[in-house]
Design a protein around this motif. Sequence first.
Motif: not given
Length: 128
Positions: A23-46
């Motif tokens: 639940p606290q991950l959103a405090q540190f990670v943006g809604d549109d986060v990408s990982h190694n060039g792949r856009r995951l968004g916060l829910s995908g990153y989680r």
Amino acid sequence: MMKTDLAEIYRNYIVCLNRRDWPQLAQFVGDDVSHNGRRLGLSGYRAMLEQDFRDIPDLRFEVVLLIADASRVASRLIFDCSPKARFLGLDVDGRRVSFAENVFYEFRDGKIVEVWSVIDKAAIEAQL
């Protein structure tokens, strides 16, 4: 934002991961986060992180090197863990392995928006 602020934010992010405090991950990670060039968004990153912890129940992030500037963090993480089955295409099957990950983060408004990660797969292969 000063580099000491980003270093502190990053260390708190690592604490959040190690606690599995999703639940606290959103405090540190943006809604549109990408990982190694792949856009995951916060829910995908989680979801990616949750899967990592399912695959590696004893996963723990340990920072051994941390460099921060105004908008980026570079970190070397070390791991000593026992992936349950296949990991990075390797049949680890519960054996304990140690390896490093070099990670670069781009921050915007105090949150991670881009992650570039390279895991030392050769170190794992040498242990198997």
